[in-house]
Motif scaffolding. Structure first.
Motif, PDB file in Angstrom:
ATOM      1  N   ALA A  76       1.356   6.761  -6.817  1.00  0.00           N
ATOM      2  CA  ALA A  76       0.261   7.688  -7.119  1.00  0.00           C
ATOM      3  C   ALA A  76       0.710   9.135  -6.950  1.00  0.00           C
ATOM      4  CB  ALA A  76      -0.935   7.396  -6.219  1.00  0.00           C
ATOM      5  N   ALA A  77       1.470   9.410  -5.906  1.00  0.00           N
ATOM      6  CA  ALA A  77       1.966  10.775  -5.700  1.00  0.00           C
ATOM      7  C   ALA A  77       2.911  11.172  -6.828  1.00  0.00           C
ATOM      8  CB  ALA A  77       2.673  10.875  -4.350  1.00  0.00           C
ATOM      9  N   LEU A  78       3.786  10.255  -7.224  1.00  0.00           N
ATOM     10  CA  LEU A  78       4.707  10.544  -8.312  1.00  0.00           C
ATOM     11  C   LEU A  78       3.954  10.784  -9.624  1.00  0.00           C
ATOM     12  CD1 LEU A  78       7.693  10.693  -9.175  1.00  0.00           C
ATOM     13  CD2 LEU A  78       7.506   8.275  -9.751  1.00  0.00           C
ATOM     14  N   ALA A  79       2.963   9.959  -9.904  1.00  0.00           N
ATOM     15  CA  ALA A  79       2.180  10.130 -11.129  1.00  0.00           C
ATOM     16  C   ALA A  79       1.435  11.458 -11.108  1.00  0.00           C
ATOM     17  CB  ALA A  79       1.200   8.977 -11.287  1.00  0.00           C
ATOM     18  N   ASP A  80       0.886  11.839  -9.971  1.00  0.00           N
ATOM     19  CA  ASP A  80       0.161  13.110  -9.874  1.00  0.00           C
ATOM     20  C   ASP A  80       1.092  14.295 -10.079  1.00  0.00           C
ATOM     21  OD1 ASP A  80      -2.277  14.443  -9.507  1.00  0.00           O
ATOM     22  OD2 ASP A  80      -1.718  14.931  -7.437  1.00  0.00           O
ATOM     23  N   ILE A  81       2.273  14.212  -9.485  1.00  0.00           N
ATOM     24  CA  ILE A  81       3.252  15.297  -9.650  1.00  0.00           C
ATOM     25  C   ILE A  81       3.680  15.409 -11.110  1.00  0.00           C
ATOM     26  CG2 ILE A  81       5.621  15.979  -9.112  1.00  0.00           C
ATOM     27  CD1 ILE A  81       5.088  14.878  -6.262  1.00  0.00           C
TER      28      ILE A  81
ATOM     29  N   SER B  20       0.835  -1.200   0.000  1.00  0.00           N
ATOM     30  CA  SER B  20       0.000   0.000   0.000  1.00  0.00           C
ATOM     31  C   SER B  20       0.870   1.252   0.000  1.00  0.00           C
ATOM     32  CB  SER B  20      -0.939   0.002   1.201  1.00  0.00           C
ATOM     33  OG  SER B  20      -0.207  -0.032   2.408  1.00  0.00           O
ATOM     34  N   LEU B  21       1.973   1.228   0.725  1.00  0.00           N
ATOM     35  CA  LEU B  21       2.879   2.381   0.743  1.00  0.00           C
ATOM     36  C   LEU B  21       3.506   2.592  -0.624  1.00  0.00           C
ATOM     37  CD1 LEU B  21       4.323   4.567   2.365  1.00  0.00           C
ATOM     38  CD2 LEU B  21       6.066   2.885   2.914  1.00  0.00           C
ATOM     39  N   ARG B  22       3.917   1.524  -1.272  1.00  0.00           N
ATOM     40  CA  ARG B  22       4.511   1.653  -2.604  1.00  0.00           C
ATOM     41  C   ARG B  22       3.510   2.235  -3.599  1.00  0.00           C
ATOM     42  NH1 ARG B  22       6.835  -4.194  -2.102  1.00  0.00           N
ATOM     43  NH2 ARG B  22       8.729  -3.769  -0.946  1.00  0.00           N
ATOM     44  N   LEU B  23       2.278   1.765  -3.542  1.00  0.00           N
ATOM     45  CA  LEU B  23       1.266   2.266  -4.479  1.00  0.00           C
ATOM     46  C   LEU B  23       0.913   3.726  -4.211  1.00  0.00           C
ATOM     47  CD1 LEU B  23      -1.000  -0.875  -4.706  1.00  0.00           C
ATOM     48  CD2 LEU B  23       0.481   0.054  -6.481  1.00  0.00           C
ATOM     49  N   ILE B  24       0.889   4.127  -2.948  1.00  0.00           N
ATOM     50  CA  ILE B  24       0.626   5.531  -2.619  1.00  0.00           C
ATOM     51  C   ILE B  24       1.768   6.415  -3.126  1.00  0.00           C
ATOM     52  CG2 ILE B  24       0.487   7.164  -0.692  1.00  0.00           C
ATOM     53  CD1 ILE B  24      -1.129   4.995   0.788  1.00  0.00           C
ATOM     54  N   GLU B  25       3.010   5.937  -2.983  1.00  0.00           N
ATOM     55  CA  GLU B  25       4.145   6.704  -3.500  1.00  0.00           C
ATOM     56  C   GLU B  25       4.086   6.815  -5.021  1.00  0.00           C
ATOM     57  OE1 GLU B  25       7.368   4.513  -1.861  1.00  0.00           O
ATOM     58  OE2 GLU B  25       7.309   5.591   0.039  1.00  0.00           O
TER      59      GLU B  25
ATOM     60  N   LEU C 277      -4.903   7.544 -13.727  1.00  0.00           N
ATOM     61  CA  LEU C 277      -3.819   6.708 -13.196  1.00  0.00           C
ATOM     62  C   LEU C 277      -3.655   6.884 -11.687  1.00  0.00           C
ATOM     63  CD1 LEU C 277      -1.467   4.774 -13.759  1.00  0.00           C
ATOM     64  CD2 LEU C 277      -0.046   6.787 -14.127  1.00  0.00           C
ATOM     65  N   THR C 278      -3.719   8.125 -11.213  1.00  0.00           N
ATOM     66  CA  THR C 278      -3.582   8.380  -9.773  1.00  0.00           C
ATOM     67  C   THR C 278      -4.717   7.720  -9.002  1.00  0.00           C
ATOM     68  OG1 THR C 278      -2.540  10.494 -10.272  1.00  0.00           O
ATOM     69  CG2 THR C 278      -3.374  10.201  -8.048  1.00  0.00           C
ATOM     70  N   LEU C 279      -5.925   7.807  -9.517  1.00  0.00           N
ATOM     71  CA  LEU C 279      -7.063   7.177  -8.842  1.00  0.00           C
ATOM     72  C   LEU C 279      -6.928   5.657  -8.816  1.00  0.00           C
ATOM     73  CD1 LEU C 279      -9.948   9.338 -10.315  1.00  0.00           C
ATOM     74  CD2 LEU C 279      -8.905   9.507  -8.055  1.00  0.00           C
ATOM     75  N   ALA C 280      -6.442   5.076  -9.904  1.00  0.00           N
ATOM     76  CA  ALA C 280      -6.266   3.625  -9.953  1.00  0.00           C
ATOM     77  C   ALA C 280      -5.199   3.168  -8.960  1.00  0.00           C
ATOM     78  CB  ALA C 280      -5.899   3.190 -11.368  1.00  0.00           C
ATOM     79  N   LEU C 281      -4.104   3.914  -8.865  1.00  0.00           N
ATOM     80  CA  LEU C 281      -3.052   3.551  -7.917  1.00  0.00           C
ATOM     81  C   LEU C 281      -3.523   3.689  -6.470  1.00  0.00           C
ATOM     82  CD1 LEU C 281       0.029   5.105  -9.695  1.00  0.00           C
ATOM     83  CD2 LEU C 281      -0.405   2.683  -9.318  1.00  0.00           C
ATOM     84  N   LEU C 282      -4.288   4.746  -6.180  1.00  0.00           N
ATOM     85  CA  LEU C 282      -4.804   4.897  -4.822  1.00  0.00           C
ATOM     86  C   LEU C 282      -5.841   3.829  -4.490  1.00  0.00           C
ATOM     87  CD1 LEU C 282      -5.083   8.766  -4.539  1.00  0.00           C
ATOM     88  CD2 LEU C 282      -3.464   7.261  -3.388  1.00  0.00           C
ATOM     89  N   GLY C 283      -6.658   3.452  -5.468  1.00  0.00           N
ATOM     90  CA  GLY C 283      -7.589   2.346  -5.254  1.00  0.00           C
ATOM     91  C   GLY C 283      -6.853   1.039  -5.017  1.00  0.00           C
ATOM     92  N   GLY C 284      -5.779   0.819  -5.740  1.00  0.00           N
ATOM     93  CA  GLY C 284      -4.958  -0.371  -5.505  1.00  0.00           C
ATOM     94  C   GLY C 284      -4.313  -0.364  -4.139  1.00  0.00           C
ATOM     95  N   ALA C 285      -3.905   0.812  -3.677  1.00  0.00           N
ATOM     96  CA  ALA C 285      -3.328   0.910  -2.332  1.00  0.00           C
ATOM     97  C   ALA C 285      -4.369   0.585  -1.275  1.00  0.00           C
ATOM     98  CB  ALA C 285      -2.771   2.314  -2.106  1.00  0.00           C
ATOM     99  N   TRP C 286      -5.597   1.033  -1.489  1.00  0.00           N
ATOM    100  CA  TRP C 286      -6.671   0.732  -0.537  1.00  0.00           C
ATOM    101  C   TRP C 286      -6.944  -0.771  -0.502  1.00  0.00           C
ATOM    102  CZ3 TRP C 286     -11.920  -0.818  -1.206  1.00  0.00           C
ATOM    103  CH2 TRP C 286     -12.695  -0.693  -0.072  1.00  0.00           C
TER     104      TRP C 286
END
Length: 85
Positions: free
Chosen positions: A37-42, A30-35, A58-67
């Motif tokens: 997502a942050a990188l993709a958003d930036i 979950s931490l890797r996916l959140i990181e 892409l950011t939403l998909a990564l955050l959903g995967g982290a959840w």
């Protein structure tokens, strides 16, 4: 020299904060996916040329995967000794 200094500091902090830091980092999807997502958003917001190649969701998909990774994949650990009532 800096590598050994930072390595020693990282090990000292890991021993104080998390007893099993290496094992935790291996399972922390979950931490890797959140990181990611942050990188993709930036990247999507800072470099407009890249927005043609990366989808907006892409950011939403990564955050959903982290959840999902946090709730379903990573098992909860039982409390050590404190809450046995």
């Amino acid at each position: 020299m800096l590598r050994t200094l930072f390595s020693g500091a990282r090990d000292a902090v890991a021993r104080v904060l998390i007893p099993d830091a290496s094992g935790t980092l291996k399972r922390a999807w979950s931490l890797r996916l959140i990181e990611l997502a942050a990188l993709a958003d930036i990247v999507l917001n800072v470099v407009p040329v890249v927005s043609d190649y990366l989808p907006w969701w892409l950011t939403l998909a990564l955050l959903g995967g982290a959840w999902i990774a946090r709730l379903l994949i990573q098992p909860e650990k039982e409390p050590a000794d404190g809450d046995k009532a």
